[in-house]
Enzyme design. Sequence first.
Site, PDB file in Angstrom:
ATOM      1  N   SER A  24       0.717  -1.183  -0.033  1.00  0.00           N
ATOM      2  CA  SER A  24      -0.013  -0.054  -0.114  1.00  0.00           C
ATOM      3  C   SER A  24       0.723   1.403  -0.093  1.00  0.00           C
ATOM      4  O   SER A  24       0.639   2.381  -0.934  1.00  0.00           O
ATOM      5  CB  SER A  24      -0.969  -0.031   1.571  1.00  0.00           C
ATOM      6  N   ARG A  28       1.661   4.211  -3.224  1.00  0.00           N
ATOM      7  CA  ARG A  28       1.544   5.600  -2.813  1.00  0.00           C
ATOM      8  C   ARG A  28       2.743   6.410  -3.194  1.00  0.00           C
ATOM      9  O   ARG A  28       2.829   7.671  -3.330  1.00  0.00           O
ATOM     10  CB  ARG A  28       0.806   6.099  -1.620  1.00  0.00           C
ATOM     11  N   GLY A  92      -5.603  -4.018  -7.961  1.00  0.00           N
ATOM     12  CA  GLY A  92      -6.893  -3.300  -7.828  1.00  0.00           C
ATOM     13  C   GLY A  92      -6.519  -1.981  -7.064  1.00  0.00           C
ATOM     14  O   GLY A  92      -6.900  -1.051  -7.330  1.00  0.00           O
ATOM     15  N   SER A 165     -13.189   1.692   2.617  1.00  0.00           N
ATOM     16  CA  SER A 165     -12.141   1.588   1.552  1.00  0.00           C
ATOM     17  C   SER A 165     -11.085   2.441   1.320  1.00  0.00           C
ATOM     18  O   SER A 165     -11.312   3.616   1.235  1.00  0.00           O
ATOM     19  CB  SER A 165     -12.705   1.276   0.098  1.00  0.00           C
ATOM     20  N   GLN A 167      -8.643   2.429  -0.456  1.00  0.00           N
ATOM     21  CA  GLN A 167      -8.517   2.786  -2.070  1.00  0.00           C
ATOM     22  C   GLN A 167      -9.364   3.850  -2.538  1.00  0.00           C
ATOM     23  O   GLN A 167      -8.969   4.760  -3.129  1.00  0.00           O
ATOM     24  CB  GLN A 167      -8.626   1.508  -2.866  1.00  0.00           C
ATOM     25  N   ASP A 311      -7.203  -8.160   4.302  1.00  0.00           N
ATOM     26  CA  ASP A 311      -6.263  -8.895   3.583  1.00  0.00           C
ATOM     27  C   ASP A 311      -5.636 -10.108   4.135  1.00  0.00           C
ATOM     28  O   ASP A 311      -5.008 -11.130   3.708  1.00  0.00           O
ATOM     29  CB  ASP A 311      -4.974  -8.101   2.899  1.00  0.00           C
ATOM     30  N   LYS A 338     -12.339  -9.200  -4.025  1.00  0.00           N
ATOM     31  CA  LYS A 338     -10.765  -9.031  -3.836  1.00  0.00           C
ATOM     32  C   LYS A 338     -10.278  -9.870  -5.306  1.00  0.00           C
ATOM     33  O   LYS A 338     -11.018 -10.108  -6.117  1.00  0.00           O
ATOM     34  CB  LYS A 338     -10.360  -9.613  -2.881  1.00  0.00           C
ATOM     35  N   ARG A 342     -12.695 -14.446  -2.302  1.00  0.00           N
ATOM     36  CA  ARG A 342     -11.752 -15.164  -1.350  1.00  0.00           C
ATOM     37  C   ARG A 342     -12.711 -15.990  -0.283  1.00  0.00           C
ATOM     38  O   ARG A 342     -11.998 -16.847   0.374  1.00  0.00           O
ATOM     39  CB  ARG A 342     -11.054 -14.121  -0.612  1.00  0.00           C
TER      40      ARG A 342
END
Length: 426
Positions: A24, A28, A92, A165, A167, A311, A338, A342
Amino acid sequence: MSSFTVLPAEGGLRGRLRVPGDKSISHRALLLSALAAGPSRISGLSDGADVVATRRAVESFGAQVTEDASDLIVEGGDRHEPDTVIDVGNSGTGIRLMTGWAATLDGLSVLTGDRSIARRPMGRVVAPLQMMGARIDGRAGATLPPLVVRGGRLRGLDYELPVPSAQVKGAVLLAGVGADGPTTVREKLPTRAHTEQMLATCGIRVESDGAGAITVHPGQVQPVDWAVPGDPSQAAFWVVAACLVPDSDLIIERVYVGPHRAGFLDVLRRMGADVELVDLDPTTTVADIRARTSSLTATEVGGAEIPGLIDEIPALAVAASAAAGTTIFRDAAELRVKESDRIESMVTALTAVGAHVAGRPDGLEVRGSDRPLTGGQVDSMGDHRVAMSLAVAGLTGTAPVRIDGWESVATSYPRFEEDMHRCQTP
Ligand code: S3P
């Protein structure tokens, strides 16, 4: 498609491992460095294919990326319309963050990825960005990739996230940097805070009201030297493996354990796991994680803790298969969208190796047993976390586990096999 067979560990897992840089944070760091006018240095970047795809993407948008020993130097600030389609691979996070990031670019960007990406819901990022004035199209009414983004000067927005989220929060906040006024994202459940923290580090004015509202003000991103810590999501596989394999005492070095990223450790502790943080640096929230063989009991996992461990549920499900009692994971329907579904993937794979597991619409129920898993043949469903959690199941069982679709592991952890051998070498 490649297969990998994991044999039961013959002795305990011991020694020290260093997992890849946090995925992550890596995405970024690249996107912010490419916005900054001047050179940024990134050390410890994830070497997974997802992050390599984001590196290629920022290069297509004009950033100059060079290698200096194991660091990257990113010379940004001169973004232009890419002359090619951007391929995010399996990522994603890459496509969603980049949609917000590209929405402030005066030009056309086309973003796509692999077969899994083609199924990932994009309406959640497209809708708020359209409210900010970005013109975005895509398959199925702009809800599925490929996405076509025609960006430019955006309007500030006050937006309540419909799904918890990071994201989506990240995409909107990144777009907010190039808007004409402040942009506020309101989250009902807290999610990982990397975007807002890293924007503040880059000199962008960021405010948080402590009750879930995060506001960014438009501004110029400054170059920063980033030191990316180890990825807790990758560490989770080894922590669970060390808890389950007899005679283990393993240290995973320099892992990010900051807000909403280390929830799996709280769950494991609740289950009775012998896990501790060593040498925690309170400024960077980076620590070594020490995990030792433990006897586990079942727990319930749900509600506000889910975004902070979403996750890690595949790895936790393997832990639950060896815990006394039935562990329930609820409020985790996001698992269905995901890299694979999952819930389905883990029910099928864990059942194939002898676990007692049932799917719920919003999660999993795992009936633990003191009889070790039996081994068998499983399919990763193209999902790196399914593959690695089944590798952990293989280490803890009585017979080999063959994992088909093993190549998916390269998405986030190309050196997984090497590390697996390293912690088993006396
Ligand atoms: C991520 C956020 C989470 C997580 C993903 C990485 C991020 O996704 O599952 O692996 O870096 O912001 P959602 O935002 O969809 O929950």
